[in-house]
Design a protein around this motif. Structure first.
Motif, PDB file in Angstrom:
ATOM      1  N   ASP A  62       6.664  -0.028  -1.043  1.00 21.81           N
ATOM      2  CA  ASP A  62       6.226   1.099  -0.223  1.00 21.81           C
ATOM      3  C   ASP A  62       7.398   2.000   0.162  1.00 21.81           C
ATOM      4  O   ASP A  62       7.317   3.226   0.074  1.00 21.81           O
ATOM      5  N   LEU A  63       8.490   1.403   0.580  1.00 22.15           N
ATOM      6  CA  LEU A  63       9.666   2.186   0.965  1.00 22.15           C
ATOM      7  C   LEU A  63      10.206   2.997  -0.217  1.00 22.15           C
ATOM      8  O   LEU A  63      10.640   4.138  -0.050  1.00 22.15           O
ATOM      9  N   THR A  90       8.503   4.330  -2.519  1.00 23.75           N
ATOM     10  CA  THR A  90       7.642   5.481  -2.794  1.00 23.75           C
ATOM     11  C   THR A  90       7.928   6.636  -1.835  1.00 23.75           C
ATOM     12  O   THR A  90       7.594   7.772  -2.127  1.00 23.75           O
ATOM     13  N   ARG A  91       8.554   6.324  -0.679  1.00 25.08           N
ATOM     14  CA  ARG A  91       8.786   7.352   0.337  1.00 25.08           C
ATOM     15  C   ARG A  91      10.238   7.757   0.518  1.00 25.08           C
ATOM     16  O   ARG A  91      10.529   8.768   1.148  1.00 25.08           O
ATOM     17  N   HIS A  92      11.164   6.947  -0.007  1.00 26.11           N
ATOM     18  CA  HIS A  92      12.589   7.208   0.186  1.00 26.11           C
ATOM     19  C   HIS A  92      13.335   7.083  -1.129  1.00 26.11           C
ATOM     20  O   HIS A  92      12.919   6.333  -2.011  1.00 26.11           O
ATOM     21  N   ARG A  93      14.454   7.800  -1.195  1.00 21.50           N
ATOM     22  CA  ARG A  93      15.321   7.619  -2.354  1.00 21.50           C
ATOM     23  C   ARG A  93      15.828   6.181  -2.344  1.00 21.50           C
ATOM     24  O   ARG A  93      16.062   5.599  -1.278  1.00 21.50           O
TER      25      ARG A  93
END
Length: 191
Positions: free
Chosen positions: A24-25, A27-30
Motif C-alpha cells: 500500500d505504501l 502505491t502512494r509514495h516513492r
C-alpha cells in the motif's frame, strides 16, 4: 513436513499485514520514501517485528517481490497451458514472457525499491525470483533449440527488463509494446 516448523498464526498474520502495508505504501509514495517505521505503523506492529521477520528494508522488498511472483511460479509449475505444462515450449515461452511483463508492469514501485526490475543479484545473493524465471526460460529455449546458448539468451531476455528505457516505458504504461517486443525477440530465437 517433518522437521519444518509451522508458522504461528499470529506470525503469519503479522507477515501478511507487513507485506500488505508495504504494498500500500509503495502505491502512494516513492520507494525511497518508504521506511521500516512507516511500514510497521501501517501494519500495526512494532518496528522490531519487521526487522526480526525480514532483516532489513531490502529483505522486506525481496519478500514482497517473491510473494507477488509466487502466483506466476505456481502457474508455470502446475497451471493450465500455455503457461503451465502441456503446451509446446514456444507457446509456453511467449505466455511466460507476457506474464512477466504483466507482473513487472503492475509492480513498478516495488521494482524501483529493489533497485532493478529483475536483478540476478540482490546485495550479493542470487535473487530467488530471477533464478526461477531464468531457469524456466532456459529450459524452454533448450527444449525448442538445444543448439543455442539458452542460459545466455535467458539472461538477455530478462536483462532488458532492467534497462532505463524499458523502465521508463513501463512508467508510461506501455506494457503491450514491451510484450510485443519480447515476443518478437523470442519468436526470432526459436525459429
Amino acid at each position: 513436513m517433518p522437521g519444518q516448523r509451522r508458522e504461528r498464526a499470529d506470525a503469519a498474520r503479522n507477515r501478511r499485514a507487513i507485506l500488505l502495508a508495504t504494498e500500500d505504501l509503495l502505491t502512494r509514495h516513492r520507494p525511497d520514501e518508504v521506511t521500516i517505521e512507516q511500514v510497521a505503523a501501517a501494519a500495526g506492529v512494532g518496528k522490531g517485528t519487521v526487522f526480526h521477520r525480514f532483516g532489513n528494508r531490502m529483505g522486506l522488498m525481496i519478500a514482497l517481490m517473491q510473494e507477488r511472483a509466487r502466483g506466476l511460479n505456481e502457474a508455470v509449475e502446475s497451471g493450465p497451458p500455455p503457461l503451465g505444462p502441456g503446451a509446446p515450449p514456444r507457446e509456453r515461452l511467449l505466455a511466460f514472457l507476457s506474464a512477466v511483463v504483466d507482473l513487472v508492469g503492475r509492480n513498478k514501485g516495488l521494482l524501483a525499491a529493489l533497485g532493478q526490475a529483475v536483478s540476478p543479484r540482490a546485495h550479493g545473493e542470487d535473487h530467488p525470483v530471477y533464478l526461477f524465471w531464468h531457469g524456466h526460460i532456459t529450459e524452454l529455449i533448450e527444449a525448442e533449440r538445444p543448439e543455442l546458448d539458452a542460459p545466455l539468451l535467458a539472461d538477455l531476455l530478462l536483462g532488458g527488463l532492467q534497462a532505463e528505457p524499458i523502465l521508463r516505458l513501463l512508467e508510461r504504461g506501455e506494457t503491450k509494446r514491451l510484450e510485443a517486443g519480447l515476443h518478437e525477440l523470442a519468436a526470432g530465437l526459436l525459429e
